[in-house]
Design a protein around this motif. Structure first.
Motif, PDB file in Angstrom:
ATOM      1  N   ILE A  63      35.973 -17.168 -30.513  1.00  0.00           N
ATOM      2  CA  ILE A  63      35.437 -15.923 -29.964  1.00  0.00           C
ATOM      3  C   ILE A  63      33.913 -15.928 -30.061  1.00  0.00           C
ATOM      4  O   ILE A  63      33.343 -16.384 -31.063  1.00  0.00           O
ATOM      5  CB  ILE A  63      36.035 -14.692 -30.692  1.00  0.00           C
ATOM      6  N   SER A  64      33.266 -15.440 -29.025  1.00  0.00           N
ATOM      7  CA  SER A  64      31.808 -15.397 -29.014  1.00  0.00           C
ATOM      8  C   SER A  64      31.300 -14.477 -30.124  1.00  0.00           C
ATOM      9  O   SER A  64      31.845 -13.400 -30.351  1.00  0.00           O
ATOM     10  CB  SER A  64      31.306 -14.896 -27.656  1.00  0.00           C
ATOM     11  N   MET A  65      30.244 -14.911 -30.794  1.00  0.00           N
ATOM     12  CA  MET A  65      29.615 -14.074 -31.809  1.00  0.00           C
ATOM     13  C   MET A  65      28.513 -13.213 -31.200  1.00  0.00           C
ATOM     14  O   MET A  65      27.877 -12.426 -31.902  1.00  0.00           O
ATOM     15  CB  MET A  65      29.048 -14.939 -32.931  1.00  0.00           C
ATOM     16  N   LYS A  66      28.309 -13.359 -29.903  1.00  0.00           N
ATOM     17  CA  LYS A  66      27.300 -12.574 -29.203  1.00  0.00           C
ATOM     18  C   LYS A  66      27.962 -11.672 -28.173  1.00  0.00           C
ATOM     19  O   LYS A  66      28.835 -12.109 -27.424  1.00  0.00           O
ATOM     20  CB  LYS A  66      26.293 -13.500 -28.509  1.00  0.00           C
ATOM     21  N   GLN A  67      27.550 -10.413 -28.135  1.00  0.00           N
ATOM     22  CA  GLN A  67      28.073  -9.492 -27.144  1.00  0.00           C
ATOM     23  C   GLN A  67      27.531  -9.866 -25.768  1.00  0.00           C
ATOM     24  O   GLN A  67      26.343 -10.138 -25.602  1.00  0.00           O
ATOM     25  CB  GLN A  67      27.681  -8.055 -27.507  1.00  0.00           C
ATOM     26  N   MET A  68      28.428  -9.864 -24.758  1.00  0.00           N
ATOM     27  CA  MET A  68      28.071 -10.342 -23.430  1.00  0.00           C
ATOM     28  C   MET A  68      28.468  -9.325 -22.357  1.00  0.00           C
ATOM     29  O   MET A  68      29.229  -8.400 -22.613  1.00  0.00           O
ATOM     30  CB  MET A  68      28.782 -11.677 -23.153  1.00  0.00           C
ATOM     31  N   TYR A  69      27.957  -9.543 -21.160  1.00  0.00           N
ATOM     32  CA  TYR A  69      28.341  -8.801 -19.952  1.00  0.00           C
ATOM     33  C   TYR A  69      28.208  -7.282 -20.109  1.00  0.00           C
ATOM     34  O   TYR A  69      29.108  -6.528 -19.744  1.00  0.00           O
ATOM     35  CB  TYR A  69      29.775  -9.142 -19.547  1.00  0.00           C
ATOM     36  N   GLY A  70      27.106  -6.824 -20.636  1.00  0.00           N
ATOM     37  CA  GLY A  70      26.859  -5.386 -20.717  1.00  0.00           C
ATOM     38  C   GLY A  70      26.759  -4.764 -19.331  1.00  0.00           C
ATOM     39  O   GLY A  70      26.254  -5.382 -18.393  1.00  0.00           O
ATOM     40  N   GLY A  71      27.264  -3.559 -19.201  1.00  0.00           N
ATOM     41  CA  GLY A  71      27.164  -2.844 -17.934  1.00  0.00           C
ATOM     42  C   GLY A  71      28.317  -3.078 -16.984  1.00  0.00           C
ATOM     43  O   GLY A  71      28.269  -2.628 -15.837  1.00  0.00           O
ATOM     44  N   SER A  72      29.372  -3.758 -17.415  1.00  0.00           N
ATOM     45  CA  SER A  72      30.516  -4.041 -16.555  1.00  0.00           C
ATOM     46  C   SER A  72      31.725  -3.208 -16.967  1.00  0.00           C
ATOM     47  O   SER A  72      31.964  -2.991 -18.157  1.00  0.00           O
ATOM     48  CB  SER A  72      30.893  -5.526 -16.629  1.00  0.00           C
ATOM     49  N   ASN A  73      32.490  -2.755 -15.977  1.00  0.00           N
ATOM     50  CA  ASN A  73      33.716  -2.039 -16.324  1.00  0.00           C
ATOM     51  C   ASN A  73      34.791  -3.029 -16.758  1.00  0.00           C
ATOM     52  O   ASN A  73      34.635  -4.245 -16.632  1.00  0.00           O
ATOM     53  CB  ASN A  73      34.190  -1.126 -15.181  1.00  0.00           C
ATOM     54  N   PHE A  74      35.896  -2.501 -17.240  1.00  0.00           N
ATOM     55  CA  PHE A  74      36.910  -3.339 -17.869  1.00  0.00           C
ATOM     56  C   PHE A  74      37.505  -4.372 -16.908  1.00  0.00           C
ATOM     57  O   PHE A  74      37.653  -5.548 -17.251  1.00  0.00           O
ATOM     58  CB  PHE A  74      38.014  -2.461 -18.451  1.00  0.00           C
ATOM     59  N   ILE A  75      37.855  -3.947 -15.702  1.00  0.00           N
ATOM     60  CA  ILE A  75      38.492  -4.859 -14.760  1.00  0.00           C
ATOM     61  C   ILE A  75      37.516  -5.942 -14.304  1.00  0.00           C
ATOM     62  O   ILE A  75      37.838  -7.134 -14.299  1.00  0.00           O
ATOM     63  CB  ILE A  75      39.042  -4.102 -13.541  1.00  0.00           C
ATOM     64  N   SER A  76      36.297  -5.545 -13.945  1.00  0.00           N
ATOM     65  CA  SER A  76      35.340  -6.532 -13.424  1.00  0.00           C
ATOM     66  C   SER A  76      34.949  -7.545 -14.493  1.00  0.00           C
ATOM     67  O   SER A  76      34.802  -8.737 -14.197  1.00  0.00           O
ATOM     68  CB  SER A  76      34.098  -5.827 -12.872  1.00  0.00           C
ATOM     69  N   VAL A  77      34.795  -7.115 -15.735  1.00  0.00           N
ATOM     70  CA  VAL A  77      34.425  -8.072 -16.780  1.00  0.00           C
ATOM     71  C   VAL A  77      35.598  -8.976 -17.123  1.00  0.00           C
ATOM     72  O   VAL A  77      35.413 -10.147 -17.478  1.00  0.00           O
ATOM     73  CB  VAL A  77      33.899  -7.347 -18.037  1.00  0.00           C
TER      74      VAL A  77
END
Length: 267
Positions: A63-77
């Motif tokens: 699992i990534s230790m960095k938060q990614m893809y901010g600003g995306s809704n659940f389905i699109s991410v």
């Protein structure tokens, strides 16, 4: 008269650069290697930025230790991640990992990255601080109305995205198992098979890795066939598992910790 003195040996530092030592709740010490075999996956990842999701003595995911893809809704991410061979973790993956990270930061366990290197000292401290005080991420858990009457807790199924076709998600569904029915501080030692807490915490406050504030799932009246989705939030004063969030919501600070699956073993 001269008093006889016994000799007390001078303590020596334990120097083994190939092992780390942890002390479990039993009070016994255990040694772990600093280096294990590296994690292999078909997904493109930065191994040093991914932690192994340890399940007993094995790890099937990183699992990534960095938060990614901010600003995306659940389905699109979800679709974006799957396009890159990655996926949003389920609660059954994320919650035990969250506990393990905190145990490692308290010297009670060990944590490895996808290179097989032990995560320790400042790197471990920073990762634990991120999970405990600085994240807001989607969890792969939706709660549509149950397909079969009287099978799911509170009339709900648990739906998990495990693929997609033509940019549309494919769900794996099963009845939601019994969990805490009301919003409250939850005991993380009570997680069920699906990763949901089943018992209230004896102490009503935030203890990283031990308690979490749980906002229980319920039926979404305006769109019961889609249902709500879960997310995990933590700041300096609390950690929250919220199971009734709109999957279409997006915000710059809301992202994901994406997972990679290990390559299958050759038969």
């Amino acid at each position: 008269m001269k008093i006889m003195a016994i000799q007390i040996p001078v303590g020596r530092e334990v120097l083994n650069e190939e092992e780390v030592y942890v002390r479990r709740g039993s009070g016994k010490y255990y040694a772990y290697p600093k280096k294990i075999e590296s994690f292999t996956t078909n997904a493109i990842i930065s191994p040093e930025d991914c932690a192994l999701v340890q399940e007993g003595n094995q790890a099937r995911y990183a699992i990534s230790m960095k938060q990614m893809y901010g600003g995306s809704n659940f389905i699109s991410v979800s679709v974006e991640g799957l396009n890159n061979g990655l996926f949003i973790p389920t609660l059954a993956i994320f919650m035990p990992h969250y506990i393990n990270v905190n145990e490692a930061s308290q010297g009670k366990n060990v944590l490895y990255d996808a290179n097989g290197e032990v995560i320790e000292k400042e790197r471990l401290h920073e990762y634990a601080a991120k999970l405990n005080r600085g994240c807001w991420v989607w969890i792969n858990a939706m709660f549509p109305k149950e397909k079969t009457k009287d099978t799911g807790f509170k009339g709900l199924d648990l739906a998990i995205i495990n693929g997609f076709e033509e940019e549309q998600p494919i769900f794996k569904r099963e009845p939601l198992e019994r969990c805490l029915e009301d919003d409250s501080w939850a005991d993380l030692e009570s997680l069920n098979r699906q990763g949901f807490p089943t018992e209230k915490a004896k102490i009503g406050k935030y203890e990283p890795g031990k308690t979490i504030y749980f906002l229980a799932p319920f039926l979404r009246e305006d769109d019961p066939e889609v249902g709500f989705v879960a997310w995990f939030f933590a700041n300096s004063g609390r950690a929250v598992l919220n199971c009734f969030w709109n999957p279409q919501y997006s915000y710059a600070g809301l992202g994901v910790f994406l997972c990679a699956e290990g390559t299958a073993q050759k038969s």
